[in-house]
Design a protein around this motif. Structure first.
Motif, PDB file in Angstrom:
ATOM      1  N   PHE A 329      48.058  13.507  24.466  1.00 34.75           N
ATOM      2  CA  PHE A 329      48.358  13.356  23.041  1.00 34.75           C
ATOM      3  C   PHE A 329      48.890  11.939  22.812  1.00 34.75           C
ATOM      4  O   PHE A 329      49.532  11.346  23.684  1.00 34.75           O
ATOM      5  CB  PHE A 329      49.386  14.387  22.583  1.00 34.75           C
ATOM      6  N   THR A 330      48.649  11.410  21.648  1.00 30.93           N
ATOM      7  CA  THR A 330      48.926   9.992  21.380  1.00 30.93           C
ATOM      8  C   THR A 330      50.358   9.596  21.716  1.00 30.93           C
ATOM      9  O   THR A 330      50.592   8.551  22.340  1.00 30.93           O
ATOM     10  CB  THR A 330      48.626   9.671  19.908  1.00 30.93           C
ATOM     11  N   TYR A 331      51.333  10.404  21.310  1.00 29.72           N
ATOM     12  CA  TYR A 331      52.736  10.047  21.558  1.00 29.72           C
ATOM     13  C   TYR A 331      52.988   9.811  23.037  1.00 29.72           C
ATOM     14  O   TYR A 331      53.581   8.800  23.447  1.00 29.72           O
ATOM     15  CB  TYR A 331      53.670  11.135  21.033  1.00 29.72           C
ATOM     16  N   TYR A 332      52.535  10.755  23.874  1.00 29.01           N
ATOM     17  CA  TYR A 332      52.824  10.671  25.311  1.00 29.01           C
ATOM     18  C   TYR A 332      51.945   9.647  26.018  1.00 29.01           C
ATOM     19  O   TYR A 332      52.404   8.941  26.920  1.00 29.01           O
ATOM     20  CB  TYR A 332      52.687  12.066  25.935  1.00 29.01           C
ATOM     21  N   SER A 333      50.687   9.562  25.623  1.00 28.55           N
ATOM     22  CA  SER A 333      49.807   8.591  26.289  1.00 28.55           C
ATOM     23  C   SER A 333      50.248   7.159  25.994  1.00 28.55           C
ATOM     24  O   SER A 333      50.205   6.303  26.881  1.00 28.55           O
ATOM     25  CB  SER A 333      48.348   8.808  25.872  1.00 28.55           C
ATOM     26  N   GLU A 334      50.692   6.914  24.766  1.00 26.65           N
ATOM     27  CA  GLU A 334      51.143   5.557  24.431  1.00 26.65           C
ATOM     28  C   GLU A 334      52.482   5.235  25.092  1.00 26.65           C
ATOM     29  O   GLU A 334      52.708   4.107  25.520  1.00 26.65           O
ATOM     30  CB  GLU A 334      51.251   5.412  22.918  1.00 26.65           C
ATOM     31  N   LYS A 335      53.357   6.204  25.189  1.00 28.47           N
ATOM     32  CA  LYS A 335      54.675   5.938  25.781  1.00 28.47           C
ATOM     33  C   LYS A 335      54.611   5.801  27.293  1.00 28.47           C
ATOM     34  O   LYS A 335      55.276   4.932  27.878  1.00 28.47           O
ATOM     35  CB  LYS A 335      55.651   7.054  25.404  1.00 28.47           C
ATOM     36  N   TYR A 336      53.794   6.661  27.949  1.00 30.89           N
ATOM     37  CA  TYR A 336      53.810   6.710  29.412  1.00 30.89           C
ATOM     38  C   TYR A 336      52.541   6.177  30.064  1.00 30.89           C
ATOM     39  O   TYR A 336      52.480   6.079  31.294  1.00 30.89           O
ATOM     40  CB  TYR A 336      54.066   8.145  29.883  1.00 30.89           C
ATOM     41  N   GLY A 337      51.533   5.855  29.274  1.00 35.43           N
ATOM     42  CA  GLY A 337      50.334   5.241  29.820  1.00 35.43           C
ATOM     43  C   GLY A 337      49.344   6.186  30.474  1.00 35.43           C
ATOM     44  O   GLY A 337      48.503   5.749  31.265  1.00 35.43           O
ATOM     45  N   TYR A 338      49.400   7.472  30.153  1.00 35.78           N
ATOM     46  CA  TYR A 338      48.439   8.410  30.727  1.00 35.78           C
ATOM     47  C   TYR A 338      47.049   8.171  30.144  1.00 35.78           C
ATOM     48  O   TYR A 338      46.898   7.770  28.985  1.00 35.78           O
ATOM     49  CB  TYR A 338      48.864   9.853  30.444  1.00 35.78           C
ATOM     50  N   ARG A 339      46.026   8.455  30.967  1.00 37.00           N
ATOM     51  CA  ARG A 339      44.642   8.238  30.551  1.00 37.00           C
ATOM     52  C   ARG A 339      43.770   9.435  30.927  1.00 37.00           C
ATOM     53  O   ARG A 339      44.129  10.228  31.798  1.00 37.00           O
ATOM     54  CB  ARG A 339      44.068   6.977  31.219  1.00 37.00           C
ATOM     55  N   ARG A 340      42.648   9.507  30.251  1.00 37.59           N
ATOM     56  CA  ARG A 340      41.651  10.530  30.573  1.00 37.59           C
ATOM     57  C   ARG A 340      41.312  10.447  32.059  1.00 37.59           C
ATOM     58  O   ARG A 340      41.108   9.361  32.605  1.00 37.59           O
ATOM     59  CB  ARG A 340      40.400  10.291  29.734  1.00 37.59           C
ATOM     60  N   GLY A 341      41.306  11.593  32.721  1.00 32.72           N
ATOM     61  CA  GLY A 341      41.049  11.637  34.157  1.00 32.72           C
ATOM     62  C   GLY A 341      42.293  11.862  34.979  1.00 32.72           C
ATOM     63  O   GLY A 341      42.201  12.199  36.166  1.00 32.72           O
ATOM     64  N   ASP A 342      43.475  11.697  34.371  1.00 30.69           N
ATOM     65  CA  ASP A 342      44.724  11.887  35.115  1.00 30.69           C
ATOM     66  C   ASP A 342      45.031  13.358  35.391  1.00 30.69           C
ATOM     67  O   ASP A 342      45.744  13.675  36.342  1.00 30.69           O
ATOM     68  CB  ASP A 342      45.895  11.258  34.349  1.00 30.69           C
ATOM     69  N   PHE A 343      44.514  14.247  34.538  1.00 30.58           N
ATOM     70  CA  PHE A 343      44.805  15.678  34.665  1.00 30.58           C
ATOM     71  C   PHE A 343      43.499  16.458  34.522  1.00 30.58           C
ATOM     72  O   PHE A 343      43.262  17.113  33.504  1.00 30.58           O
ATOM     73  CB  PHE A 343      45.830  16.107  33.607  1.00 30.58           C
ATOM     74  N   PRO A 344      42.636  16.381  35.532  1.00 31.68           N
ATOM     75  CA  PRO A 344      41.266  16.885  35.379  1.00 31.68           C
ATOM     76  C   PRO A 344      41.159  18.371  35.056  1.00 31.68           C
ATOM     77  O   PRO A 344      40.286  18.761  34.279  1.00 31.68           O
ATOM     78  CB  PRO A 344      40.615  16.556  36.725  1.00 31.68           C
ATOM     79  N   VAL A 345      42.001  19.195  35.630  1.00 30.36           N
ATOM     80  CA  VAL A 345      41.887  20.628  35.354  1.00 30.36           C
ATOM     81  C   VAL A 345      42.318  20.926  33.925  1.00 30.36           C
ATOM     82  O   VAL A 345      41.641  21.657  33.190  1.00 30.36           O
ATOM     83  CB  VAL A 345      42.708  21.462  36.355  1.00 30.36           C
ATOM     84  N   ALA A 346      43.445  20.383  33.515  1.00 31.09           N
ATOM     85  CA  ALA A 346      43.908  20.592  32.144  1.00 31.09           C
ATOM     86  C   ALA A 346      42.891  20.061  31.138  1.00 31.09           C
ATOM     87  O   ALA A 346      42.662  20.677  30.089  1.00 31.09           O
ATOM     88  CB  ALA A 346      45.263  19.928  31.938  1.00 31.09           C
ATOM     89  N   GLU A 347      42.270  18.940  31.452  1.00 32.30           N
ATOM     90  CA  GLU A 347      41.259  18.367  30.554  1.00 32.30           C
ATOM     91  C   GLU A 347      40.048  19.293  30.443  1.00 32.30           C
ATOM     92  O   GLU A 347      39.505  19.511  29.347  1.00 32.30           O
ATOM     93  CB  GLU A 347      40.848  16.989  31.062  1.00 32.30           C
TER      94      GLU A 347
END
Length: 382
Positions: A329-347
């Motif tokens: 989600f935008t809030y967390y990805s912008e704050k912590y730098g997470y990207r698509r592919g970091d959590f493959p099962v959840a995605e």
């Protein structure tokens, strides 16, 4: 005659509920009465916990437990990547850092092996019983203990879920439940925290009401009290508690209908080529049957939107749990730098699952109608 639409969820409210609400309204005591303690006592007995503390929502309950246990800046709290955003938000609201853990593809629950592999210390671990199926709590408790962390269960979808011989909400330091309108039971809004820790329960009751040193019935003189600690306005009203008490009286029937509907629908989905459904039991865990997740082919060969549209056209409500991993989600990805592919099962679960209703509002023929509609919608989308 066209069959009536089946919504994803619907509160089951009847005359005894309305009468209980009217009784509270006519009493003139809308907070700080005797109905809320009665609800707490009955719910604790149902879950098998020593204490239950009524709060304004499950989110409030989660937040209170973190607050009372001193979670704050510099602390890290493990949460699953696949959950409602509230699970992570309460960590952020305390100034702590959520450490996201990917989930088990078989259940959607926090992966205990990945939790054990988290680098660095943790203050708390917050397993979420995804769609009502308890997590692998033995392994999660072991991993948490190794890191010196306490365990706070997010039981928002897990009323009456069972793990071994115990129920969700009794498998860690505390558990927080939701009584949102379309959950297993409702109190209009509201939640409950369960725990066997007497001091924690005492502090939760105090901090949910501003940190008063004396509750309303404990004051020698009206309006005279001291405040010796920080607190919130996280109380449950008497009206909400009255609804909750009546719903608790009916919960056996609600749960029996959910189990029957889930089992019928699960069997039907298992006969559709390319579709799987999340288990209703897994090891020592038995679901609370909040809903049933249909899992589409992982390669994306079936357009989920077309299936959802096909269900809607046939009068069947559905949902998605959840629209994306929380860290993306935008809030967390912008704050912590997470990207698509970091959590493959959840995605994958966010992209390729559809949540189908199993609640008691389905009636006798509802599960069969949903199965037929899903089969037709799926065939159309292939």
């Amino acid at each position: 005659m066209t069959d009536a639409p089946i919504p994803f969820g619907k509160p089951m409210l009847d005359r005894p509920v309305f009468d209980a609400v009217n009784e509270v309204l006519e009493s003139g005591i809308l907070v700080h009465g005797q109905v809320t303690p009665a609800f707490e006592e009955a719910f604790a007995a149902r879950i098998g916990a020593k204490h239950a503390v009524a709060v304004s929502s499950c989110t409030a309950g989660l937040h209170l437990v973190l607050f009372v246990n001193g979670v704050g800046p510099g602390d890290r709290v493990a949460v699953p990547a696949m959950t409602h955003v509230a699970t992570a938000h309460v960590v952020e609201l305390q100034g702590a850092e959520p450490v996201f853990v990917d989930v088990d593809p078989a259940t959607g629950n926090m992966d205990a092996d990945l939790l054990a592999a988290v680098d660095g210390p943790l203050k708390a671990v917050m397993p979420v019983h995804y769609l009502g199926l308890p997590c692998a709590m033995d392994a999660i408790n072991e991993a948490a203990a190794a890191k010196g962390a306490f365990v706070l269960e997010d039981c928002a979808l897990a009323v009456d879920a069972v793990y071994g011989t115990k129920k969700a909400g009794t498998l860690g330091l505390a558990g927080a439940f939701s009584f949102y309108p379309v959950k297993h039971m409702t109190s209009i809004e509201g939640g409950m925290v369960t725990t066997d820790d007497e001091e924690l329960a005492t502090q939760l009751r105090k901090r949910r009401a501003f940190g008063y040193n004396r509750m309303l019935g404990e004051r020698a003189r009206p309006g005279i009290y001291d405040v010796d600690a920080l607190g919130f306005n996280y109380r449950m009203s008497e009206v909400e508690a009255a609804v909750g008490l009546k719903q608790l009286d009916q919960l056996d029937g609600f749960m029996a209908a959910r189990a029957k509907n889930a089992e019928t629908l699960h069997a039907a989905l298992s006969e559709i080529d390319g579709v799987t459904a999340f288990p209703l039991e897994h090891g020592p865990a038995r679901s609370s049957f909040y809903c049933l997740n249909a899992v589409l082919p992982r390669d994306g060969s079936v357009d989920r939107d077309k299936v959802v549209d096909g269900l809607k056209a046939r009068g069947i409500g559905s949902s998605i749990h959840y629209p994306g991993p929380v860290p993306l989600f935008t809030y967390y990805s912008e704050k912590y730098g997470y990207r698509r592919g970091d959590f493959p099962v959840a995605e994958w679960l966010a992209d390729q699952t559809i949540s189908l209703p199993v609640g008691p509002h389905l009636g006798e023929e509802g599960a069969g109608r949903i199965a037929d509609a899903f089969r037709a919608a799926y065939d159309d989308a292939r």
